[in-house]
Design an enzyme around this catalytic site. Structure first.
Site, PDB file in Angstrom:
ATOM      1  N   GLY A  42       0.795  -1.221   0.000  1.00  0.00           N
ATOM      2  CA  GLY A  42       0.000   0.000   0.000  1.00  0.00           C
ATOM      3  C   GLY A  42       0.827   1.269   0.000  1.00  0.00           C
ATOM      4  N   SER A  44       0.835   3.686  -2.498  1.00  0.00           N
ATOM      5  CA  SER A  44       0.372   4.709  -3.439  1.00  0.00           C
ATOM      6  C   SER A  44       0.254   6.074  -2.788  1.00  0.00           C
ATOM      7  CB  SER A  44      -0.973   4.301  -4.049  1.00  0.00           C
ATOM      8  OG  SER A  44      -1.958   4.145  -3.046  1.00  0.00           O
ATOM      9  N   SER A  45       0.034   6.104  -1.471  1.00  0.00           N
ATOM     10  CA  SER A  45      -0.111   7.382  -0.774  1.00  0.00           C
ATOM     11  C   SER A  45       0.051   7.155   0.721  1.00  0.00           C
ATOM     12  CB  SER A  45      -1.490   8.006  -1.060  1.00  0.00           C
ATOM     13  OG  SER A  45      -2.522   7.161  -0.555  1.00  0.00           O
ATOM     14  N   GLY A  46       0.011   8.241   1.477  1.00  0.00           N
ATOM     15  CA  GLY A  46      -0.067   8.183   2.925  1.00  0.00           C
ATOM     16  C   GLY A  46       1.116   7.542   3.616  1.00  0.00           C
ATOM     17  N   ASP A  84      -2.848  -6.993  -5.557  1.00  0.00           N
ATOM     18  CA  ASP A  84      -4.093  -6.775  -4.833  1.00  0.00           C
ATOM     19  C   ASP A  84      -4.050  -7.664  -3.597  1.00  0.00           C
ATOM     20  OD1 ASP A  84      -6.646  -6.559  -3.817  1.00  0.00           O
ATOM     21  OD2 ASP A  84      -7.647  -6.758  -5.764  1.00  0.00           O
ATOM     22  N   SER A 162      -0.976  -1.473  12.861  1.00  0.00           N
ATOM     23  CA  SER A 162      -2.250  -1.566  13.562  1.00  0.00           C
ATOM     24  C   SER A 162      -2.779  -0.144  13.760  1.00  0.00           C
ATOM     25  CB  SER A 162      -2.060  -2.303  14.888  1.00  0.00           C
ATOM     26  OG  SER A 162      -3.265  -2.378  15.609  1.00  0.00           O
ATOM     27  N   TYR A 176     -13.939  -1.378  12.089  1.00  0.00           N
ATOM     28  CA  TYR A 176     -12.528  -1.017  11.885  1.00  0.00           C
ATOM     29  C   TYR A 176     -11.728  -1.347  13.141  1.00  0.00           C
ATOM     30  CZ  TYR A 176      -8.314   1.748  11.179  1.00  0.00           C
ATOM     31  OH  TYR A 176      -6.999   2.134  11.068  1.00  0.00           O
ATOM     32  N   ALA A 178     -12.496  -3.484  15.419  1.00  0.00           N
ATOM     33  CA  ALA A 178     -12.448  -4.946  15.548  1.00  0.00           C
ATOM     34  C   ALA A 178     -11.348  -5.533  14.664  1.00  0.00           C
ATOM     35  CB  ALA A 178     -13.802  -5.548  15.183  1.00  0.00           C
ATOM     36  N   SER A 179     -11.199  -4.994  13.459  1.00  0.00           N
ATOM     37  CA  SER A 179     -10.167  -5.506  12.560  1.00  0.00           C
ATOM     38  C   SER A 179      -8.776  -5.241  13.118  1.00  0.00           C
ATOM     39  CB  SER A 179     -10.321  -4.899  11.159  1.00  0.00           C
ATOM     40  OG  SER A 179      -9.895  -3.546  11.106  1.00  0.00           O
ATOM     41  N   LYS A 180      -8.583  -4.074  13.733  1.00  0.00           N
ATOM     42  CA  LYS A 180      -7.267  -3.761  14.282  1.00  0.00           C
ATOM     43  C   LYS A 180      -6.999  -4.549  15.567  1.00  0.00           C
ATOM     44  CE  LYS A 180      -5.842  -1.021  11.090  1.00  0.00           C
ATOM     45  NZ  LYS A 180      -4.720  -1.435  10.208  1.00  0.00           N
ATOM     46  N   THR A 211      -3.968  11.646   6.484  1.00  0.00           N
ATOM     47  CA  THR A 211      -4.060  10.916   5.220  1.00  0.00           C
ATOM     48  C   THR A 211      -5.517  10.926   4.786  1.00  0.00           C
ATOM     49  OG1 THR A 211      -4.550   8.746   6.176  1.00  0.00           O
ATOM     50  CG2 THR A 211      -2.218   9.388   6.045  1.00  0.00           C
TER      51      THR A 211
END
Length: 299
Positions: A42, A44-46, A84, A162, A176, A178-180, A211
């Site tokens: 990832g 492309s940015s940030g 991807d 994280s 979100y 929960a995913s972290k 970002t």
């Protein structure tokens, strides 16, 4: 516990069972064969882009993944790989390409991620699955693809990005968070399993960063009117926090240190993230709860 330190700046990774202070090898000209090979997802940015640039400036050979090279501005010193992270075949192909080019992968930085705004009740299983596919299962894919190579070379470092929402709740960002939380549990467990091979896994836990991730976060597609007032307040709080947050540079520096420095299970960038980690650890639950509700303008 041994000090598991990668070279700084990037240098050759000797064939040792652990990552204990390999010698520094100066990289001259275009010779990159002896430099530490870093993969950042990832870019492309940030945060991912900033981290990839910092690794390159440290002399690492850096590969960065993007969904489309044609739509991505070049990143200085970084070799872009189309991948991807939500697709098994794409991940396997991307890892093979990197190993074919560089011969190995010494550091994997799992940075790719997405967000979602909505109450838990408003979030469909389909939306939750898509979020976890990017934020959690992508880490599983890249890690499983890289580990055979790291095990064979008996060294490596896996850095999973994280969030402070990996140890705090987040009203109207529940899936979100929960995913972290899942990333935190996965990473700590992984570290126990792979340290026998000289590999360590570690976490970086940023707070709000300037970002587009949260500013442009998608909304749950089936809003419930009863949540409108608080969801709007929380969403505005998130956007305002991002607008006044620091640039990604600080988080990127923490990622580089987590990858190349002495191993620690988790690192929080200086500022709000570090403060929140201390508050969560040392303050009673009541004040932490009240502070969080105030942050999201629910008080």
């Amino acid at each position: 516990m041994a000090d598991m330190r990668l070279p700084s700046p990037c240098s050759s990774m000797r064939s040792t069972r652990a990552i204990d202070t390999p010698s520094i090898h100066h990289i001259e000209g275009n010779s990159m064969s002896n430099s530490t090979v870093v993969l950042v997802t990832g870019v492309s940015s940030g945060i991912g882009r900033a981290a990839a640039e910092k690794f390159a400036k440290r002399g690492c050979r850096v590969f960065g993944t993007v969904r489309s090279i044609a739509k991505t501005a070049p990143v200085a010193g970084v070799e872009l790989i189309e991948m991807d992270v939500r697709d098994d075949a794409s991940v396997q192909s991307g890892i093979r390409t990197i190993v074919d080019r560089a011969g190995r992968i010494d550091v994997l930085v799992n940075n790719a991620g997405t967000s979602l705004i909505g109450a838990v009740e408003e979030t469909s299983v389909t939306e939750a699955t898509a979020l976890f596919d990017t934020n959690v299962f992508s880490i599983l894919r890249t890690t499983q693809a890289v580990l055979p190579h790291m095990r064979a070379q008996r060294r490596g470092r896996i850095v999973n990005v994280s969030s402070v929402l990996g140890f705090l709740p987040a009203p109207y960002m529940g899936l979100y968070a929960a995913s972290k939380h899942a990333v935190e549990g996965l990473t700590e467990t992984l570290d126990h399993e792979v340290r026998q091979f000289g590999i360590r896994a570690t976490l970086v836990e940023p707070s709000f960063t300037r970002t587009n991730l949260d500013v442009n976060a998608p909304q749950a597609s089936a809003p419930i009117a009863d949540y409108d007032r608080e969801r709007t307040l929380a969403s505005r709080a998130v956007v305002d926090s991002v607008k006044t947050a620091p640039e990604p540079d600080g988080v990127a520096a923490t990622i580089v240190e987590a990858a190349l420095g002495a191993w620690r299970m988790r690192r929080t960038p200086n500022g709000e993230a570090s403060l929140l980690r201390k508050l969560r650890r040392f303050m009673p639950a009541g004040p932490v709860d009240a502070s969080l509700r105030k942050k999201f303008r629910l008080a």
